[in-house]
Design a protein around this motif. Sequence first.
Motif, PDB file in Angstrom:
ATOM      1  N   HIS A   1       0.840  -1.209   0.000  1.00 50.25           N
ATOM      2  CA  HIS A   1       0.000   0.000   0.000  1.00 50.25           C
ATOM      3  C   HIS A   1       0.867   1.247   0.000  1.00 50.25           C
ATOM      4  N   ARG A   2       1.977   1.206   0.732  1.00 44.85           N
ATOM      5  CA  ARG A   2       2.877   2.354   0.780  1.00 44.85           C
ATOM      6  C   ARG A   2       3.526   2.588  -0.571  1.00 44.85           C
ATOM      7  N   VAL A   3       3.956   1.514  -1.235  1.00 41.44           N
ATOM      8  CA  VAL A   3       4.597   1.653  -2.546  1.00 41.44           C
ATOM      9  C   VAL A   3       3.621   2.225  -3.556  1.00 41.44           C
ATOM     10  N   ILE A   4       2.400   1.700  -3.565  1.00 39.24           N
ATOM     11  CA  ILE A   4       1.401   2.186  -4.521  1.00 39.24           C
ATOM     12  C   ILE A   4       1.052   3.637  -4.240  1.00 39.24           C
ATOM     13  N   ARG A   5       0.896   3.972  -2.967  1.00 37.98           N
ATOM     14  CA  ARG A   5       0.495   5.329  -2.606  1.00 37.98           C
ATOM     15  C   ARG A   5       1.540   6.364  -3.001  1.00 37.98           C
ATOM     16  N   THR A   6       2.813   5.984  -2.935  1.00 36.70           N
ATOM     17  CA  THR A   6       3.878   6.949  -3.252  1.00 36.70           C
ATOM     18  C   THR A   6       4.148   7.068  -4.750  1.00 36.70           C
ATOM     19  N   THR A   7       3.581   6.180  -5.566  1.00 37.21           N
ATOM     20  CA  THR A   7       3.901   6.214  -7.000  1.00 37.21           C
ATOM     21  C   THR A   7       2.685   6.313  -7.909  1.00 37.21           C
ATOM     22  N   ILE A   8       1.503   5.996  -7.416  1.00 36.51           N
ATOM     23  CA  ILE A   8       0.337   5.887  -8.289  1.00 36.51           C
ATOM     24  C   ILE A   8      -0.004   7.213  -8.960  1.00 36.51           C
ATOM     25  N   GLY A   9       0.201   8.324  -8.243  1.00 32.12           N
ATOM     26  CA  GLY A   9      -0.149   9.619  -8.820  1.00 32.12           C
ATOM     27  C   GLY A   9       0.688   9.965 -10.033  1.00 32.12           C
ATOM     28  N   HIS A  10       2.021   9.892  -9.888  1.00 29.77           N
ATOM     29  CA  HIS A  10       2.912  10.201 -11.002  1.00 29.77           C
ATOM     30  C   HIS A  10       2.672   9.258 -12.172  1.00 29.77           C
ATOM     31  N   GLN A  11       2.605   7.975 -11.883  1.00 32.23           N
ATOM     32  CA  GLN A  11       2.500   6.979 -12.945  1.00 32.23           C
ATOM     33  C   GLN A  11       1.175   7.094 -13.694  1.00 32.23           C
ATOM     34  N   SER A  12       0.081   7.319 -12.976  1.00 34.05           N
ATOM     35  CA  SER A  12      -1.234   7.347 -13.628  1.00 34.05           C
ATOM     36  C   SER A  12      -1.335   8.488 -14.628  1.00 34.05           C
ATOM     37  N   LEU A  13      -0.760   9.633 -14.308  1.00 28.07           N
ATOM     38  CA  LEU A  13      -0.821  10.767 -15.224  1.00 28.07           C
ATOM     39  C   LEU A  13      -0.078  10.474 -16.522  1.00 28.07           C
ATOM     40  N   VAL A  14       1.131   9.899 -16.396  1.00 27.78           N
ATOM     41  CA  VAL A  14       1.913   9.598 -17.596  1.00 27.78           C
ATOM     42  C   VAL A  14       1.235   8.503 -18.416  1.00 27.78           C
ATOM     43  N   TYR A  15       0.739   7.471 -17.744  1.00 25.12           N
ATOM     44  CA  TYR A  15       0.079   6.376 -18.459  1.00 25.12           C
ATOM     45  C   TYR A  15      -1.201   6.844 -19.137  1.00 25.12           C
ATOM     46  N   ALA A  16      -1.932   7.750 -18.492  1.00 22.32           N
ATOM     47  CA  ALA A  16      -3.152   8.268 -19.109  1.00 22.32           C
ATOM     48  C   ALA A  16      -2.827   8.960 -20.432  1.00 22.32           C
ATOM     49  N   GLY A  17      -1.724   9.734 -20.437  1.00 20.32           N
ATOM     50  CA  GLY A  17      -1.332  10.400 -21.674  1.00 20.32           C
ATOM     51  C   GLY A  17      -0.877   9.437 -22.750  1.00 20.32           C
ATOM     52  N   LEU A  18      -0.050   8.468 -22.365  1.00 19.57           N
ATOM     53  CA  LEU A  18       0.474   7.527 -23.362  1.00 19.57           C
ATOM     54  C   LEU A  18      -0.611   6.605 -23.910  1.00 19.57           C
ATOM     55  N   LEU A  19      -1.414   6.030 -23.019  1.00 21.98           N
ATOM     56  CA  LEU A  19      -2.464   5.114 -23.476  1.00 21.98           C
ATOM     57  C   LEU A  19      -3.567   5.860 -24.218  1.00 21.98           C
ATOM     58  N   GLY A  20      -3.784   7.144 -23.839  1.00 22.78           N
ATOM     59  CA  GLY A  20      -4.797   7.927 -24.541  1.00 22.78           C
ATOM     60  C   GLY A  20      -4.400   8.258 -25.964  1.00 22.78           C
ATOM     61  N   LEU A  21      -3.091   8.335 -26.244  1.00 21.01           N
ATOM     62  CA  LEU A  21      -2.630   8.614 -27.608  1.00 21.01           C
ATOM     63  C   LEU A  21      -2.598   7.362 -28.479  1.00 21.01           C
ATOM     64  N   ALA A  22      -2.617   6.179 -27.861  1.00 21.89           N
ATOM     65  CA  ALA A  22      -2.500   4.934 -28.631  1.00 21.89           C
ATOM     66  C   ALA A  22      -3.584   4.792 -29.698  1.00 21.89           C
ATOM     67  N   PRO A  23      -4.892   5.080 -29.408  1.00 21.37           N
ATOM     68  CA  PRO A  23      -5.905   4.972 -30.479  1.00 21.37           C
ATOM     69  C   PRO A  23      -5.637   5.910 -31.650  1.00 21.37           C
ATOM     70  N   LEU A  24      -5.102   7.104 -31.359  1.00 20.90           N
ATOM     71  CA  LEU A  24      -4.769   8.028 -32.450  1.00 20.90           C
ATOM     72  C   LEU A  24      -3.654   7.463 -33.316  1.00 20.90           C
ATOM     73  N   VAL A  25      -2.693   6.763 -32.680  1.00 21.99           N
ATOM     74  CA  VAL A  25      -1.634   6.116 -33.455  1.00 21.99           C
ATOM     75  C   VAL A  25      -2.245   5.090 -34.404  1.00 21.99           C
ATOM     76  N   VAL A  26      -3.233   4.343 -33.932  1.00 20.79           N
ATOM     77  CA  VAL A  26      -3.879   3.318 -34.764  1.00 20.79           C
ATOM     78  C   VAL A  26      -4.599   3.964 -35.936  1.00 20.79           C
ATOM     79  N   VAL A  27      -5.289   5.066 -35.663  1.00 21.74           N
ATOM     80  CA  VAL A  27      -6.005   5.763 -36.748  1.00 21.74           C
ATOM     81  C   VAL A  27      -5.025   6.221 -37.819  1.00 21.74           C
ATOM     82  N   VAL A  28      -3.912   6.820 -37.383  1.00 19.95           N
ATOM     83  CA  VAL A  28      -2.913   7.292 -38.341  1.00 19.95           C
ATOM     84  C   VAL A  28      -2.295   6.114 -39.086  1.00 19.95           C
TER      85      VAL A  28
END
Length: 699
Positions: free
Chosen positions: A196-223
């Motif tokens: 729980h401590r490991v997740i709590r200290t990293t989930i915020g940073h990681q989720s923001l970056v992953y949201a951006g990367l995974l959100g761009l993936a469908p656009l990559v497929v369209v292109v």
Amino acid sequence: MGVLLLMADPNDTRDTGPRPGTPLWAYLAAVITIGFTTLVVSQLRTDVAEAAELVRSPLFWMLAALVVLGELRPVVLSSSMTVGGTYPSTMFTFAALLHYGLPVAVLLQAVAMVVNGAVTRKACHRVMFNIAQVTLACAAAWLVLGLFGDRLVTVTSGVPEGSDLLAIGLAGLTYFTVRALLVSGAVALHERRSIHRVIRTTIGHQSLVYAGLLGLAPLVVVVMNHSPALVPLFLAPMVAVYFTATMSLRRDHQATHDGLTGLPNRKMLVLSTEEALAEAREGERVGLFLLDLDRFKEINDTLGHPVGDRLLQLVAHRLTHSVRPGDVVARLGGDEFAVLLPSVRDAAAAREVAARLRVAITEPVRLEGMSFDLDASFGIAIYPDHAPDFEMLLQRSDVAMYLAKESRTGVEIYAADKDRNSPERLNLLGDLRRAIDRSELRLHYQPKLDLAGGQVRGVEALLRWRHPERGMISPGEFVPMAEQSYLMRHLTGYVIDAALEQAAHWWHTGLHEQISVNVSARDLLDCALSDQLGEGLARYRLPPKAIQLEVTERILMTDQAYTDGAVRALTALGVPLALDDFGTGYSSLVRLQRLPVAEVKIDSSFVRRIGESKDDERVVRSIVDLVRSLGLRSVAEGVESAEVAARLAAMGCDLGQGWLFAEPMSAADATVWLREHRALATHDFGFPRPAEILDPQRA
């Protein structure tokens, strides 16, 4: 989730393979087994004809190149993150999952991670774990997509539409969650932290970056489906994000890490300790070590700073490779290091860890063709046994470390009864501050007499403090305390002002007696001292010889005493210097002639025993002869018997000081004594006639 390594961190021990049978070993083995089984099964289900067509497609190779390139360097937002950065390859791998399906996506990611492992020289078990956890995350996302039908995942028509956003969003969330849990579980077991401590200290940073990367993936497929040649354009925003994050990380790393060793600095240690204290449950303990290298200054001064820096880097390497996973090694400055144990059973276990670290440090070192034997002193403080917060932990581990140095035991645990910084002493420090402000301290004066003729040759000013509640307090109790605090400069200034005022009273009434004042080495090398003396001498209309500064012999052990501008300023001012307690450091004898001193005081520990010990008598005789040969004046301290005085006079010692002649007296009593003694100056005060010196009325 990011791989198990953040960057070149000296504290990182994740390339060290887990011991067979441990929980971490079992966990990694299970994840790797399941992950590689999934990888193999997915490849076996690949259609050969489609695979052959895929290999001939330029788009496939373009996407493969982007996945590999994206896996080479992570996007890292903070150097304090536990599980590392996020790789841009995530975006292209998820795009491959949407467009080509599971077998192609996991194969491309596996190849990219093998390349990453070869380039960064990761341990085999880490590469295998990373491949396994990504494979499982892709498989979980693929299953979610399958719940919405297979229209999204065909080679010919895999173009996402607006109605597919829910499916893609859930698949991306599943991908992120699986990777986060798998990697956080490994980190928690490796560093013996709560998941729980490991997740709590990293989930915020990681989720923001992953949201951006995974959100761009469908656009990559369209292109990819409409204009494949434009796919490389996605590199531009990725490069911009990467360099922005890198610059931010570099600033963050410089602010929280030591530039020489790469270890965390004090700021990072504070954050890590406060985090460990906040996470500590009832009954759990946190340990903090403070360690200082013994005799490091000698090596640094002898062989130069470059060799000293290499030695510090070597010590940092030994420490980081000897601590347990999860422990933090930090450099606080100079040759001082700290080690944080976020979890420790008790003080005995902490002592065992410190002993192991000390053994690692004491292994012989070979640099510049020379072999060195290093050693270190460790001080240990435990939360909550010894302190409730970081500052108190650090202060008390510092107390324990100096105790280890003084006792030469190497490792000491904080003990309240040995703490010189107890609440009582802190209260006394505050009382001393008020005593200085209120002029409650007084100077007493002890004469120095010519051993041949009996004439007075000056007096030494000795500080006295009568506490309103505790009565008379010995200088040996409050002066060392002042030396370790900010009060020493104020105390020295107070003493010099009082001595100058008394000297003015004597000189302007016909008693031309020189007053000697003790100053610390730090005060001697302070330019403010010469300014204060110059102003005081002018204000009281006194010649420079009216006052003399006494410093201990230890000042001879530093080259700074011979080159410092403050010492030169005192010499130019004409204020004479005297060396106090001489004889306790023989290595300084050859350097005596280089320091502008007029008088050398022989330590009382030798003087008192010259009638009993032939060795001490030879030491004193040698010092007297040396001082005479250099054209200086010798003063014997602690003269308490007529026999000792006679022996000193026979040796040729110039002056004597001690209770045989007079005890320290108040200013008023000293004035009376000096006038009476001057009136008897025509009498024969040659030795042996000690009774007349004890009582001038009998002369």
